[in-house]
Scaffold this motif. Structure first.
Motif, PDB file in Angstrom:
ATOM      1  N   UNK A 193      45.762  30.647  26.599  1.00 50.98           N
ATOM      2  CA  UNK A 193      46.064  31.557  25.575  1.00 50.98           C
ATOM      3  C   UNK A 193      45.127  32.746  25.652  1.00 50.98           C
ATOM      4  N   UNK A 194      44.094  32.841  26.189  1.00 48.14           N
ATOM      5  CA  UNK A 194      43.352  33.817  26.187  1.00 48.14           C
ATOM      6  C   UNK A 194      43.842  34.820  27.133  1.00 48.14           C
ATOM      7  N   UNK A 195      44.492  34.686  28.275  1.00 50.87           N
ATOM      8  CA  UNK A 195      45.323  35.438  28.983  1.00 50.87           C
ATOM      9  C   UNK A 195      46.849  35.762  28.438  1.00 50.87           C
ATOM     10  N   UNK A 196      47.067  35.408  27.396  1.00 46.22           N
ATOM     11  CA  UNK A 196      48.338  35.723  26.632  1.00 46.22           C
ATOM     12  C   UNK A 196      49.243  34.563  26.734  1.00 46.22           C
ATOM     13  N   UNK A 218      46.279  34.642  35.131  1.00 50.89           N
ATOM     14  CA  UNK A 218      45.175  33.594  34.921  1.00 50.89           C
ATOM     15  C   UNK A 218      44.098  33.765  36.104  1.00 50.89           C
ATOM     16  N   UNK A 219      44.482  33.877  37.270  1.00 52.42           N
ATOM     17  CA  UNK A 219      43.400  34.116  38.316  1.00 52.42           C
ATOM     18  C   UNK A 219      42.552  35.432  37.940  1.00 52.42           C
ATOM     19  N   UNK A 220      43.188  36.514  37.723  1.00 45.94           N
ATOM     20  CA  UNK A 220      42.596  37.859  37.639  1.00 45.94           C
ATOM     21  C   UNK A 220      41.639  38.061  36.596  1.00 45.94           C
ATOM     22  N   UNK A 221      41.805  37.131  35.644  1.00 47.38           N
ATOM     23  CA  UNK A 221      40.898  37.345  34.449  1.00 47.38           C
ATOM     24  C   UNK A 221      39.587  37.088  34.629  1.00 47.38           C
ATOM     25  N   UNK A 222      38.557  37.648  34.031  1.00 49.60           N
ATOM     26  CA  UNK A 222      37.157  37.737  34.044  1.00 49.60           C
ATOM     27  C   UNK A 222      36.684  36.084  34.012  1.00 49.60           C
ATOM     28  N   UNK A 223      36.073  35.679  34.934  1.00 50.24           N
ATOM     29  CA  UNK A 223      35.343  34.458  35.094  1.00 50.24           C
ATOM     30  C   UNK A 223      36.071  33.469  35.471  1.00 50.24           C
ATOM     31  N   UNK A 224      37.433  33.848  36.025  1.00 53.96           N
ATOM     32  CA  UNK A 224      38.270  32.782  36.323  1.00 53.96           C
ATOM     33  C   UNK A 224      38.016  32.440  38.036  1.00 53.96           C
ATOM     34  N   UNK A 225      38.117  31.186  38.323  1.00 55.23           N
ATOM     35  CA  UNK A 225      37.786  30.749  39.718  1.00 55.23           C
ATOM     36  C   UNK A 225      39.262  30.183  40.308  1.00 55.23           C
ATOM     37  N   UNK A 226      39.433  30.633  41.548  1.00 58.03           N
ATOM     38  CA  UNK A 226      40.688  30.409  42.006  1.00 58.03           C
ATOM     39  C   UNK A 226      40.500  29.193  42.990  1.00 58.03           C
TER      40      UNK A 226
END
Length: 297
Positions: A193-196, A218-226
């Protein structure tokens, strides 16, 4: 609750019982002790999905959307709002079979990393990539025979013996190729939900590049780990899908429409995230060593 699995289905009466079997407590390695739910969304199928043939050891609830949009975006968002799990597993195309350790290895990532986005690699059932093999006669009867041949679901990891990894145009595929799409994608509900969530402007039948877009955002969001799983996969059953199983020229035309819509909505054509990759997993069988096989099809 630890995990909510969201499965979107449209006219998949043959495929869904097998999909759910691959999500069952008796099939997934940690299924017996895991606190999880499966939200099965019948996204407006012309004939409502019957529940009489569904496995009885899957904690499943059925949500039918009447008059559903042609895209699964709204269905994903509605199911995510209902979900009770801290982690979501998103299966936008319900016609997929998972290997037995997907839940176990994906959830390990949530213990290892602060905000992982975890993807299981996409495979096709059959001797090659289905857009080509269906033109050569691969069909549901052939697939039924393959599953019987490997004694599935009793031998879950034998799916690697009868499946082909999605190449995305690469000459060779290993577990370390960067993925641009997954039909078994994990992230926290909070992150979703944070990424919309799923962008409902992707309104083409089947969603167009909705799935690719969600993965990248989801990957490009700050703090996300792929995180990409090694040794686990999501195997597409043949079912006459919007693009996967359509005739070549029709498929190319649809993909062109998908690209145009993506570029219009995002203002660019870059589908791949450049987030550094982490890998987590194992190689459970000889057939799972996909780097050793020659490309088929």
């Amino acid at each position: 609750m630890q995990l909510s699995v969201i499965v979107i289905a449209y006219a998949m009466q043959r495929e869904i019982p097998r999909t759910l079997q691959a999500l069952a407590r008796s099939y997934q390695t940690i299924g017996a002790e895991l606190d999880y739910e499966v939200i099965l969304v019948d996204n407006g199928s012309p004939e409502p999905l019957r529940t009489d043939a569904l496995p009885d050891d899957v904690p499943v609830q059925l949500l039918r959307i009447e008059g559903a949009a042609a895209s699964p975006a709204q269905a994903l968002n509605r199911a995510a709002e209902l979900a009770q799990g801290d982690v979501l597993c998103l299966m936008i195309d319900g016609a997929h079979l998972l290997t037995p350790g997907v839940f176990e290895w994906a959830l390990r990532a949530f213990a290892a990393f602060p905000c992982p986005v975890v993807a299981a690699r996409y495979f096709y059932m059959g001797p090659g990539e289905q857009p080509e093999t269906v033109l050569q006669g691969y069909n549901q009867a052939a697939e039924d025979a393959l599953l019987q041949q490997i004694d599935w679901p009793r031998e879950g990891y034998r799916l690697f013996e009868v499946g082909t990894p999605l190449s995305g145009g690469a000459a060779n595929i290993t577990w370390f190729n960067r993925m641009f799409e997954s039909n078994c994608l994990f992230m926290t509900r909070e992150h979703y939900f944070a990424v919309g969530g799923s962008d409902e402007r992707f309104d083409l039948p089947g969603g167009g590049f909705l799935n690719l877009d969600l993965y990248k955002r989801a990957l490009d969001a700050a703090g996300a780990v792929s995180v990409q799983l090694v040794g686990e996969g999501s195997f597409h059953q043949v079912h006459g899908g919007t693009t996967t199983n359509s005739e070549r020229l029709a498929r190319e035309a649809k993909l062109a429409d998908y690209r145009r819509q993506y570029e219009t909505l995002r203002g660019h054509s870059q589908l791949l995230s450049d987030k550094p990759l982490q890998f987590l997993g194992h190689l459970p069988t000889q057939a799972s060593k996909i780097h050793l096989r020659k490309r088929r099809g």
